[in-house]
Motif scaffolding. Structure first.
Motif, short mmCIF file in Angstrom:
data_model
loop_
_atom_site.label_atom_id
_atom_site.label_comp_id
_atom_site.label_asym_id
_atom_site.label_seq_id
_atom_site.Cartn_x
_atom_site.Cartn_y
_atom_site.Cartn_z
N LEU A 58 49.16 48.39 26.59
CA LEU A 58 49.55 49.71 25.04
C LEU A 58 50.43 49.56 24.38
O LEU A 58 50.95 49.90 25.06
CB LEU A 58 48.36 50.76 25.97
N GLY A 59 49.64 49.12 22.97
CA GLY A 59 50.50 49.72 21.98
C GLY A 59 51.47 48.65 21.57
O GLY A 59 52.62 49.05 21.07
N TYR A 91 51.94 44.93 20.00
CA TYR A 91 51.49 44.10 18.75
C TYR A 91 50.99 43.06 19.21
O TYR A 91 51.86 41.99 19.78
CB TYR A 91 51.74 44.80 17.37
N PRO A 108 47.42 46.08 16.72
CA PRO A 108 47.68 46.66 17.88
C PRO A 108 46.97 47.10 18.92
O PRO A 108 45.59 46.36 19.09
CB PRO A 108 47.87 47.84 17.19
N THR A 160 44.46 48.68 21.45
CA THR A 160 44.53 50.26 22.35
C THR A 160 43.65 50.22 23.36
O THR A 160 42.96 51.62 23.17
CB THR A 160 44.15 50.75 20.95
N LEU A 205 49.67 54.60 24.32
CA LEU A 205 49.56 54.71 23.54
C LEU A 205 51.16 55.64 22.82
O LEU A 205 50.50 56.48 22.92
CB LEU A 205 48.32 54.75 23.14
N LEU A 207 49.56 55.34 17.11
CA LEU A 207 47.99 55.00 17.53
C LEU A 207 47.54 55.86 18.29
O LEU A 207 45.98 55.35 18.28
CB LEU A 207 48.11 53.44 18.35
N ASN A 208 47.49 56.88 19.05
CA ASN A 208 47.13 57.62 20.21
C ASN A 208 46.12 58.94 18.47
O ASN A 208 46.72 60.10 19.56
CB ASN A 208 47.61 58.03 21.13
N TYR A 260 41.43 53.76 13.29
CA TYR A 260 43.93 54.03 13.54
C TYR A 260 44.24 52.40 14.43
O TYR A 260 45.37 52.70 13.81
CB TYR A 260 43.64 55.26 14.85
N ASN A 261 43.56 52.12 14.24
CA ASN A 261 44.29 50.86 14.99
C ASN A 261 44.09 49.54 13.65
O ASN A 261 44.18 48.31 14.22
CB ASN A 261 43.31 49.82 16.34
#
Length: 222
Positions: A69-70, A72, A124, A126, A159, A163-164, A192-193
């Motif tokens: 997670l997080g 790219y 990203p 997520t 995240l 991104l969170n 958000y991504n």
């Protein structure tokens, strides 16, 4: 005899302590830092329409990576290909988003416009668990001929703050008294991504900026 028993007890105790310490150290090891993964390596994310083939074997490439997670995914590509990120296995198997409910499916890039301008798509990760990626250009033809792969995303550090964040709500002004109910209309919405959820319009500049900042921060860290 007693001496041997005492020595054996000391040895067993020492071995037990060693196992406990080793296990504790393994459990307390920090998760790996966030990383950028250039999809396909130097070959990039390209499709040759003359030979109906992709520039790399993306499943083989993905099998040699670890994803968290997080992180790219960086797609070095052109404007003739898209990137669809989804958690829907059926959408992936069919290389088609038309029957997708839009939950957990995001589309990056235009694709299919016949252009070949260089492009870089920053995607990203997520969603924890299995993620599917493919290009849906030309009614899924690119996908059926190699432009697809799947990965498993582990929790890692979770995240990062940028991104969170919950998706921003669509803009809603104050309608005049006689305006019809628009609660079920399809308003453009950015998530958000940085990608557009399937079935929605384009992105908000603010979240595009957040996406760029996140990638830049990771590049500086590397």
């Amino acid at each position: 005899m007693d001496h041997h028993k005492r020595m054996l007890a000391v040895t067993i105790t020492a071995l037990s302590l060693a196992v406990i310490v080793t296990t504790s150290m393994a459990q307390s090891s920090p998760a790996p830092p966030y990383a950028n993964h250039t999809v396909g390596g130097p070959a990039g994310w390209f499709f040759d329409s003359a030979t109906n083939s992709s520039s790399a074997n993306y499943s083989t490439w993905a099998s040699n990576q670890s994803f968290y997670l997080g992180d790219y995914l960086i797609f070095k590509t052109n404007t003739n290909s898209t990137v669809v990120l989804t958690s829907n296995e059926t959408t992936y198997r069919l290389c088609d988003t038309s029957g997708d409910d839009g939950q957990g499916t995001f589309i990056y890039g235009g694709g299919g416009n016949g252009g070949a301008a260089a492009a870089e798509l920053q995607v990203p990760l997520t969603m924890e668990g299995v993620n599917y990626l493919f290009s849906d250009t030309n009614d899924g033809n690119q996908c059926f001929h190699g432009m697809r792969f799947q990965i498993t995303v582990a929790h890692g550090r979770g995240l990062p703050p940028e991104l969170n964040q919950p998706p921003p709500p669509p803009y809603a002004g104050n309608p005049p008294p006689s305006a019809p109910d628009t609660s079920t209309t399809n308003q453009g919405q950015s998530f958000y991504n940085g990608g557009s959820r399937k079935g929605t319009g384009g992105g908000l500049e603010f979240w595009g900026l957040v996406l760029g900042v996140g990638v830049a921060m990771m590049e500086m860290a590397v």
